[in-house]
Design an enzyme around this catalytic site. Structure first.
Site, PDB file in Angstrom:
ATOM      1  N   PHE A  70     -12.549  71.182  78.272  1.00 56.18           N
ATOM      2  CA  PHE A  70     -11.283  70.647  78.762  1.00 56.18           C
ATOM      3  C   PHE A  70     -11.005  69.334  78.054  1.00 56.18           C
ATOM      4  O   PHE A  70     -11.913  68.732  77.466  1.00 56.18           O
ATOM      5  CB  PHE A  70     -11.385  70.422  80.284  1.00 56.18           C
ATOM      6  N   GLN A 104       1.241  60.807  85.242  1.00 60.77           N
ATOM      7  CA  GLN A 104       0.779  61.715  84.196  1.00 60.77           C
ATOM      8  C   GLN A 104       1.849  62.744  83.824  1.00 60.77           C
ATOM      9  O   GLN A 104       2.422  63.399  84.693  1.00 60.77           O
ATOM     10  CB  GLN A 104      -0.472  62.461  84.660  1.00 60.77           C
ATOM     11  N   HIS A 163       2.076  66.173  81.865  1.00 59.27           N
ATOM     12  CA  HIS A 163       1.233  67.240  81.314  1.00 59.27           C
ATOM     13  C   HIS A 163       1.857  67.703  80.007  1.00 59.27           C
ATOM     14  O   HIS A 163       3.067  67.936  79.949  1.00 59.27           O
ATOM     15  CB  HIS A 163       1.132  68.402  82.301  1.00 59.27           C
ATOM     16  N   LEU A 220       3.694  74.884  85.041  1.00 56.40           N
ATOM     17  CA  LEU A 220       2.490  74.473  84.320  1.00 56.40           C
ATOM     18  C   LEU A 220       1.904  75.612  83.476  1.00 56.40           C
ATOM     19  O   LEU A 220       1.775  76.739  83.936  1.00 56.40           O
ATOM     20  CB  LEU A 220       1.444  74.022  85.351  1.00 56.40           C
ATOM     21  N   GLU A 262      -4.163  73.543  80.897  1.00 50.73           N
ATOM     22  CA  GLU A 262      -4.982  72.997  79.819  1.00 50.73           C
ATOM     23  C   GLU A 262      -6.094  73.978  79.449  1.00 50.73           C
ATOM     24  O   GLU A 262      -6.643  73.933  78.348  1.00 50.73           O
ATOM     25  CB  GLU A 262      -5.584  71.670  80.304  1.00 50.73           C
ATOM     26  N   ARG A 300      -4.617  64.017  78.175  1.00 48.18           N
ATOM     27  CA  ARG A 300      -3.235  64.472  78.340  1.00 48.18           C
ATOM     28  C   ARG A 300      -2.198  63.453  77.879  1.00 48.18           C
ATOM     29  O   ARG A 300      -1.159  63.832  77.339  1.00 48.18           O
ATOM     30  CB  ARG A 300      -3.000  64.797  79.816  1.00 48.18           C
ATOM     31  N   HIS A 346       3.459  65.515  86.013  1.00 44.20           N
ATOM     32  CA  HIS A 346       2.430  66.407  86.535  1.00 44.20           C
ATOM     33  C   HIS A 346       1.607  65.813  87.672  1.00 44.20           C
ATOM     34  O   HIS A 346       1.256  66.523  88.613  1.00 44.20           O
ATOM     35  CB  HIS A 346       1.488  66.794  85.387  1.00 44.20           C
ATOM     36  N   ARG A 397      -5.628  60.624  84.135  1.00 44.29           N
ATOM     37  CA  ARG A 397      -6.618  61.515  84.741  1.00 44.29           C
ATOM     38  C   ARG A 397      -7.020  62.619  83.769  1.00 44.29           C
ATOM     39  O   ARG A 397      -6.168  63.183  83.074  1.00 44.29           O
ATOM     40  CB  ARG A 397      -6.021  62.161  86.002  1.00 44.29           C
TER      41      ARG A 397
END
Lengths: 245, 566
Positions: B123, B236, B238, B248, B251, B282, B347, B382
């Site tokens: 990730f 954030q 995304h 979404l 990821e 991100r 996000h 994050r």
């Protein structure tokens, strides 16, 4: 385009003449009306991405999630395998009729009371009953076992299968396809003891044995879950057990 | 619209997503009479939409054999651009394996490796494959398990109850007032402690991946009750949301090897993050995509392509069935055959109610956990896979604390507050004025344009001016519906009030921080400035209701502060 929407607790419909935008979904349309025409319109929503199971409605007789259904799909000729349910008002020519999902009490407009659906679900004790000692780390579960459970854990409890099921309509006490699929998922779970007793809670005339395999449940499921397969397999397992196999 | 029924519980949890349910289960297991108030059925909560996974240093992947909590903590702190509190990150990462195993023991169906153990995928921002997952429906599977656990324990659920205000008296939270959406009646809830777990505020922005119910409720309730909000400028975006609808696209897709490609067919991420490429954090990937689009290298509709085709049909069907379905349902294309058009979208909120690692807000009896809280473990950015973890690790801790730190009930105070609230909402019904919709649209547009991925003083000042105008107009807002049963225009009007309050807090915090760090990127202050801004932003309403800004130090100690670099 004329949009005819069920209003109140039953029997009344309002027409809205809306110029539908390209690519508009049923949910987009409902928001458009609530935000621009009639703020009193009531309908459910949450994720708008077909993950949360909030927005089941009956659209031109099709049981659908409002968020993933473009208006264009409703005005096209029927496709193979589509399940149409009886409607309670005329579908306006070239337009759209929106009604609450059937077999649940109507609260107002397109909002139904989910309690009967969830009450039946709860009765089947949908929680893991792990057998044996809890491991220090994770249980070891094979790919295939995991995939087999996934077929059923993909259920989002939107109740579309409930609304499309003739047995729900006719048999008092039937738990409905989603609840039975959930029960079967726990039976399959290798973390449980694997005891067939898990299935016996619905081993009765109004449980596993009530299904007539219309397979409407699978056809309307927005997540591809096949409750009919779970029901067929459970019945075979129970029958084998009774016959001492 | 009044109804004098008063409900009493030891612990009341507001919100039925992962954080709320985990807190409720813990409080219940400790012996508290526990209730969950949720404005939707708990399974409709936004946690259900989480896709890619949950981080824990299990070391199950051959590429992560010597993984440990310290490495997880280092990646989290580096990703946070050193703004996360390192003591809280230590808790998050140390307790991660236990939290994941617990859900596995409770029944969550996870994807497995060839040994039957929990599979782990790479990730963004993580040094090794550390993200456990359930295909790309991790949140759905976790939420179903926690709901099953909560429901089987006899926790009392008040579904479709919308909390309109908290009752705070003598710096102690005594409970809350909630609207039963189905009946239209207001009720008082008296509690010994109350946990806010209401999620984020995505709906203050245009182009958000969030569920439409993410309207800042808990943050605004706490803010109005006198609690502080922390690091609200860190929003954030995304990198990969479906172009147009902004649903979404996990990821996990890039974790499995998907490429980001511009209109010239180039994989552009190497330009911006030479080592991590598509798996940079991100904030970096989102800015890189925007730079490509601004340089004229995007596609129609302001997007780039996320290309999965080289992964092959089998891997896509096995590991990413959910995003394949999303692409087919909402973009009418099959990622096995075509790239997915994606663009950044709002996000997650790194900021939130300022709390200790046990969820304490500074108001006695009031706790917060999950996205509505800021502990802080995410700092300025994050990492993917850390938010689900945050809900479980801290949900448990806060549920425990809420049980242990309970105080005496004060039912008469709640009754008096109920009477005041009945009067306030009756006025919203009887007045005639502007309805929520146009004000809401204006707010969303303002926030995206002025407090988006790239920010600068002039633009933000203009945005703040617009927000202030909207706030004044909102004072005259009305429900414009006579039907009290399932009255969404009432709920949405109240939600807009919450959102305007929180949008203002984001705006003021963003203006205060004259540097660029993580998700907060200012074109007029493009550099990170540790000397002046390695600290948390705190905003609270002073007595005159005027927001005031202060700051608090970041808790360091595990890892020294270093330069960026991916």
């Amino acid at each position: 385009m004329i949009i005819r929407i069920h209003r109140g607790k039953g029997g009344k419909y309002d027409d809205f003449d809306i110029e539908a935008a390209e690519g508009m979904t049923v949910l987009d349309l409902l928001f458009y009306i609530q935000e621009n025409v009639d703020p009193s319109l009531a309908f459910r929503y949450s994720c708008r991405g077909a993950a949360c199971g909030s927005c089941a409605v009956l659209a031109n007789g099709l049981p659908v999630l409002a968020c993933k259904t473009p208006l264009s799909k409703l005005t096209k000729p029927a496709e193979n395998g589509q399940v149409f349910l009886p409607v309670s008002a005329e579908i306006p020519g070239g337009g759209i009729l929106l009604e609450p999902a059937p077999y649940l009490p109507v609260i107002r407009d397109l909002v139904v009371d989910w309690e009967p659906f969830f009450e039946k679900y709860r009765k089947l004790e949908p929680v893991l009953k792990a057998g044996g000692e809890t491991p220090e780390k994770e249980y070891i579960v094979g790919h295939d076992e995991s995939r087999e459970m996934e077929k059923y854990t993909n259920c989002i409890l939107c109740a579309l299968c409930w609304s499309a099921c003739p047995i729900v309509a006719g048999v008092e006490g039937y738990p409905g396809p989603a609840a039975l699929a959930k029960l079967f998922r726990f039976y399959l779970d290798p973390r449980e003891s694997g005891d067939i007793d898990r299935l016996s809670i619905a081993d009765n005339e109004s449980g596993w044995w009530a299904c007539d395999f219309y397979t409407n449940c699978k056809k309307v499921c927005p997540k591809g879950v096949p409750p009919n397969v779970a029901i067929g397999r459970a019945r075979k397992l129970l029958k084998d057990k009774e016959e001492g196999k | 619209m009044g109804n004098k029924d008063l409900y009493r519980h030891d612990v009341i949890v507001v919100g039925g997503g992962l954080a709320g349910l985990r807190a409720a289960v813990e409080a219940c297991d400790r012996g508290a009479d526990t209730a969950v108030l949720s404005k939707v059925y708990p399974l409709r909560s936004h946690s259900v939409a989480a896709q890619g996974g949950i981080n824990a240093a299990l070391g199950n992947s051959p590429a992560a054999k010597d993984d440990n909590w310290e490495k997880h903590a280092f990646d989290t702190i580096k990703g946070s651009v050193y703004l996360a509190d390192q003591d809280a990150v230590e808790i998050l990462c140390r307790e991660a394996p236990g939290a994941v195993f617990e859900l596995e023991h409770w029944g969550t169906v996870f994807s497995r490796d060839d040994h039957g153990r929990l599979a782990q995928r790479p990730f963004g921002g993580a040094d090794v494959p550390r993200t456990c997952y359930a295909a790309d429906r991790t949140g759905h599977n976790l939420l179903n398990t926690l709901f099953e656990q909560a429901a089987s324990r006899g926790i009392r659920f008040y579904n479709e109850f919308f909390v309109t205000s908290l009752v705070v008296d003598e710096e102690t939270c005594r409970g809350c007032i909630a609207l039963d959406i189905l009946s239209g009646n207001l009720h008082g809830f008296s509690s010994k402690s109350l946990v806010l777990a209401t999620g984020g505020y995505g709906m203050i922005y245009d182009h958000s991946t969030n569920s439409l119910i993410n309207t800042a409720d808990g943050m605004a309730l706490a803010y109005s009750a006198g609690a502080k909000l922390k690091d609200m400028e860190f929003v954030q975006f995304h990198p990969t949301t479906l172009s147009g609808s902004n649903i979404l696209i996990s990821e996990g897709a890039r974790g499995e090897g998907a490429y980001l490609v511009n209109s010239e067919g180039d994989r552009f991420m190497a330009k911006y993050a030479p080592q991590a490429e598509e798996l940079a954090p991100r904030d970096i990937v989102a800015r890189s995509i925007m730079k490509e689009i601004q340089a004229g290298l995007g596609f129609d509709g302001g997007c780039v392509h996320l290309d999965l085709r080289h992964l092959g049909a089998e891997k896509i069907r096995e590991r990413l069935p959910g995003i394949r379905q999303i692409a087919m349902d909402f973009a009418d294309l099959d990622p096995v055959e075509q790239p997915i058009p994606v663009q950044p979208g709002q996000h997650y909120s790194m900021g939130g109610i300022d709390v200790s690692p046990d969820g304490e807000t500074g108001i006695r009896g009031l706790f917060a956990v999950g996205e509505c809280a800021c502990i802080s473990v995410h700092g300025a950015n994050r990492l993917g896979g850390n938010s689900l973890l945050d809900t479980l690790v801290f949900g448990r801790r806060v549920g425990d604390k809420a049980f242990n730190e309970s105080h005496d009930e004060a039912a008469p105070v709640v009754e008096a507050a109920l009477n005041r609230e009945i009067k306030r909402l009756d006025e919203l019904f009887s007045s005639r004025g502007e309805s929520f919709a146009s004000l809401m649209r204006e707010m969303k547009k303002t926030m995206f344009e002025s407090f988006g991925i790239f920010r600068d003083e002039n633009n933000m000042q203009e945005g703040l001016g617009s927000l202030n105008e909207l706030g004044k107009k909102f004072e005259g807002a009305a429900v414009n519906s006579a039907r009290k049963i399932f009255c969404q225009s009432l709920v949405r009007t109240l939600e807009l009030g919450f959102m305007l309050d929180i949008a203002g807090a984001v705006a003021l915090s963003a203006l205060w921080r004259k540097e660029s760090r993580g998700s907060h990127y200012r074109t007029d202050w493009p550099d990170r400035d540790d000397d002046r801004y390695l600290k948390h932003t705190l905003i609270s309403k002073t007595d005159g209701q005027k927001p005031a800004i202060e700051y608090s130090p970041v808790k360091l100690g595990l890892f020294p502060v270093k330069e960026d670099g991916y």
